[in-house]
Enzyme design. Structure first.
Site, mmCIF file in Angstrom:
data_model
loop_
_atom_site.group_PDB
_atom_site.id
_atom_site.type_symbol
_atom_site.label_atom_id
_atom_site.label_comp_id
_atom_site.label_asym_id
_atom_site.label_seq_id
_atom_site.Cartn_x
_atom_site.Cartn_y
_atom_site.Cartn_z
ATOM 1 N N HIS A 213 25.587 -0.909 38.982
ATOM 2 C CA HIS A 213 24.487 -1.776 38.117
ATOM 3 C C HIS A 213 23.538 -0.094 40.075
ATOM 4 O O HIS A 213 23.232 -0.703 40.976
ATOM 5 C CB HIS A 213 24.317 -3.047 39.261
ATOM 6 C CG HIS A 213 23.005 -3.432 38.272
ATOM 7 N ND1 HIS A 213 23.127 -4.528 38.425
ATOM 8 C CD2 HIS A 213 22.359 -2.642 37.342
ATOM 9 C CE1 HIS A 213 21.390 -5.196 38.398
ATOM 10 N NE2 HIS A 213 21.657 -4.571 37.109
ATOM 11 N N SER B 280 30.435 -9.183 42.478
ATOM 12 C CA SER B 280 30.082 -8.024 42.860
ATOM 13 C C SER B 280 29.967 -7.998 44.619
ATOM 14 O O SER B 280 29.524 -8.954 45.507
ATOM 15 C CB SER B 280 28.436 -8.773 42.813
ATOM 16 O OG SER B 280 27.006 -8.138 43.507
ATOM 17 N N MET C 196 20.266 -9.453 33.009
ATOM 18 C CA MET C 196 20.152 -10.021 33.627
ATOM 19 C C MET C 196 19.611 -11.521 33.584
ATOM 20 O O MET C 196 18.928 -11.731 33.438
ATOM 21 C CB MET C 196 19.022 -9.433 34.563
ATOM 22 C CG MET C 196 18.982 -7.494 35.233
ATOM 23 S SD MET C 196 21.147 -8.048 36.611
ATOM 24 C CE MET C 196 19.955 -8.697 37.844
ATOM 25 N N ASP D 104 26.262 -2.783 43.472
ATOM 26 C CA ASP D 104 24.461 -3.446 43.151
ATOM 27 C C ASP D 104 23.159 -2.186 43.874
ATOM 28 O O ASP D 104 23.743 -2.219 45.487
ATOM 29 C CB ASP D 104 23.757 -4.221 43.363
ATOM 30 C CG ASP D 104 24.549 -5.440 42.815
ATOM 31 O OD1 ASP D 104 24.511 -5.096 41.617
ATOM 32 O OD2 ASP D 104 25.461 -6.392 43.066
ATOM 33 N N MET E 138 20.161 -0.675 45.708
ATOM 34 C CA MET E 138 18.964 -0.690 44.563
ATOM 35 C C MET E 138 18.368 0.079 46.112
ATOM 36 O O MET E 138 18.169 0.388 47.486
ATOM 37 C CB MET E 138 18.354 -2.232 45.390
ATOM 38 C CG MET E 138 19.032 -2.940 45.527
ATOM 39 S SD MET E 138 19.117 -4.928 45.456
ATOM 40 C CE MET E 138 20.242 -5.938 44.891
ATOM 41 N N HIS F 258 31.449 -4.617 41.182
ATOM 42 C CA HIS F 258 30.585 -4.840 41.020
ATOM 43 C C HIS F 258 29.741 -4.059 42.002
ATOM 44 O O HIS F 258 29.937 -4.519 42.983
ATOM 45 C CB HIS F 258 30.017 -5.940 40.393
ATOM 46 C CG HIS F 258 28.396 -5.615 39.823
ATOM 47 N ND1 HIS F 258 27.891 -5.615 38.176
ATOM 48 C CD2 HIS F 258 27.727 -5.955 40.512
ATOM 49 C CE1 HIS F 258 27.039 -5.317 37.838
ATOM 50 N NE2 HIS F 258 26.086 -4.963 39.222
ATOM 51 N N ASP G 207 24.821 -10.710 34.299
ATOM 52 C CA ASP G 207 24.634 -11.021 36.067
ATOM 53 C C ASP G 207 23.299 -11.826 36.794
ATOM 54 O O ASP G 207 22.595 -11.751 36.241
ATOM 55 C CB ASP G 207 24.672 -9.468 36.272
ATOM 56 C CG ASP G 207 24.476 -9.404 37.943
ATOM 57 O OD1 ASP G 207 24.761 -9.835 38.443
ATOM 58 O OD2 ASP G 207 23.506 -7.812 38.095
ATOM 59 N N MET H 260 19.745 0.399 40.457
ATOM 60 C CA MET H 260 18.620 -0.630 40.575
ATOM 61 C C MET H 260 17.524 0.043 41.163
ATOM 62 O O MET H 260 16.747 0.342 41.958
ATOM 63 C CB MET H 260 19.241 -2.169 40.976
ATOM 64 C CG MET H 260 19.344 -3.121 40.023
ATOM 65 S SD MET H 260 19.860 -4.380 41.380
ATOM 66 C CE MET H 260 20.795 -3.761 41.690
HETATM 67 C C1 DX5 Z 1 21.355 -8.569 41.333
HETATM 68 C C2 DX5 Z 1 22.132 -8.400 41.342
HETATM 69 C C3 DX5 Z 1 23.564 -8.877 41.086
HETATM 70 C C4 DX5 Z 1 23.658 -9.961 42.074
HETATM 71 C C5 DX5 Z 1 24.938 -11.130 41.870
HETATM 72 O O1 DX5 Z 1 19.953 -7.991 41.748
HETATM 73 O O2 DX5 Z 1 22.402 -7.430 40.225
HETATM 74 O O3 DX5 Z 1 24.849 -7.991 41.197
HETATM 75 O O4 DX5 Z 1 24.553 -8.886 43.638
HETATM 76 O O5 DX5 Z 1 24.904 -12.428 42.675
HETATM 77 P P1 DX5 Z 1 24.470 -13.798 42.243
HETATM 78 O O6 DX5 Z 1 26.128 -13.862 41.541
HETATM 79 O O7 DX5 Z 1 24.864 -14.106 43.511
HETATM 80 O O8 DX5 Z 1 23.278 -14.596 41.526
HETATM 81 ZN ZN ZN Z 2 24.722 -6.407 39.819
#
Ligand code: DX5
Ligand code: ZN
Length: 214
Positions: free
Chosen positions: A64, A6, A135, A33, A35, A31, A173, A66
């Site tokens: 991904h 990620s 998750m 992320d 948000m 990956h 994840d 969010m």
């Molecule tokens: C959390 C993200 C993850 C995050 C994982 O909301 O979706 O992808 O980056 O990070 P680690 O592996 O540090 O838990």
């Molecule tokens: Zn993620």
């Protein structure tokens, strides 16, 4: 194991260095992320960063989202070069329509479930999915602790996938490391996302290798 580091845990003052590390590592995907500060209590980055990463990344981009109303952004996500568009079940009222739109745009379609959402919520769309992401932390932040109940949830999802004749793979994840990855692998997951475990490691490429062997 399909390993998707990620980018959220990378050094944002040197994203090019992070992408080059991924390009020369044994990571399968990267990956991403995204948000929005509404669906999750944090804001990460958006399309300008994804476009820039997409230009230099030599591996599939696993996006991904969010964000609320992810279905609005299907073609824009495709234009970043994304291979997989992953939307939250909780964020999308017309999930079946959104999955079709992702496929029509030429991407793999994935749906994510929060820790509090049961796997049965996907029963009627599972046949058309390429991947389900469970998750194993509440989304919004890297570096959180793995929720142990996820291991049994992977088992329940695996049964549902098999009984529906779906080809969907299971990704997990949140809080993934050398101790938790083997647990989800044994339960039936074939992909893991890892942020801190990879980018916080003294040797990120060795950390990716360790996850690959799980
Ligand atoms: C959390 C993200 C993850 C995050 C994982 O909301 O979706 O992808 O980056 O990070 P680690 O592996 O540090 O838990
Ligand atoms: Zn993620």
């Amino acid at each position: 194991m399909i390993v998707s580091p990620s980018l959220l845990s990378a050094d944002f003052s040197n994203l090019q260095g992070a992408v080059e590390m991924i390009n020369s590592s044994s990571a399968d995907w990267l990956h991403i992320d995204v948000m929005d500060g509404v669906f999750v209590p944090n804001i990460s980055f958006g399309f300008p960063v994804m476009d820039a990463v997409g230009k230099i990344l030599k591996k599939p981009m696993d996006v991904h989202l969010m964000i609320v109303e992810p279905q609005k952004w299907v073609t824009r996500v495709r234009d970043t070069g994304a291979a997989i568009m992953n939307i939250h079940q909780e964020a999308c009222v017309h999930l079946d329509r959104a999955i079709h739109a992702i496929h029509d745009a030429g991407m793999k379609a994935a749906v994510t479930l929060n820790p509090s959402t049961p796997v049965c919520m996907l029963e009627d769309v599972i046949q058309g999915l390429d991947m389900v992401l469970l998750m194993s932390v509440n989304p919004g932040f890297g570096g959180q602790k793995f929720i142990d109940g996820t291991v049994d949830k992977v088992r329940r999802l695996r049964k549902m996938i098999e009984s529906n004749g779906s080809k969907a793979i299971i990704q997990v994840d949140g809080g993934i490391n050398a101790a938790t990855a083997p647990l989800v692998a044994e339960a039936g997951a074939s992909s893991v996302v890892a942020g801190n475990y990879v980018f916080g490691a003294p040797d990120p490429m060795a950390a990716i290798e360790t996850l690959k062997r799980c």
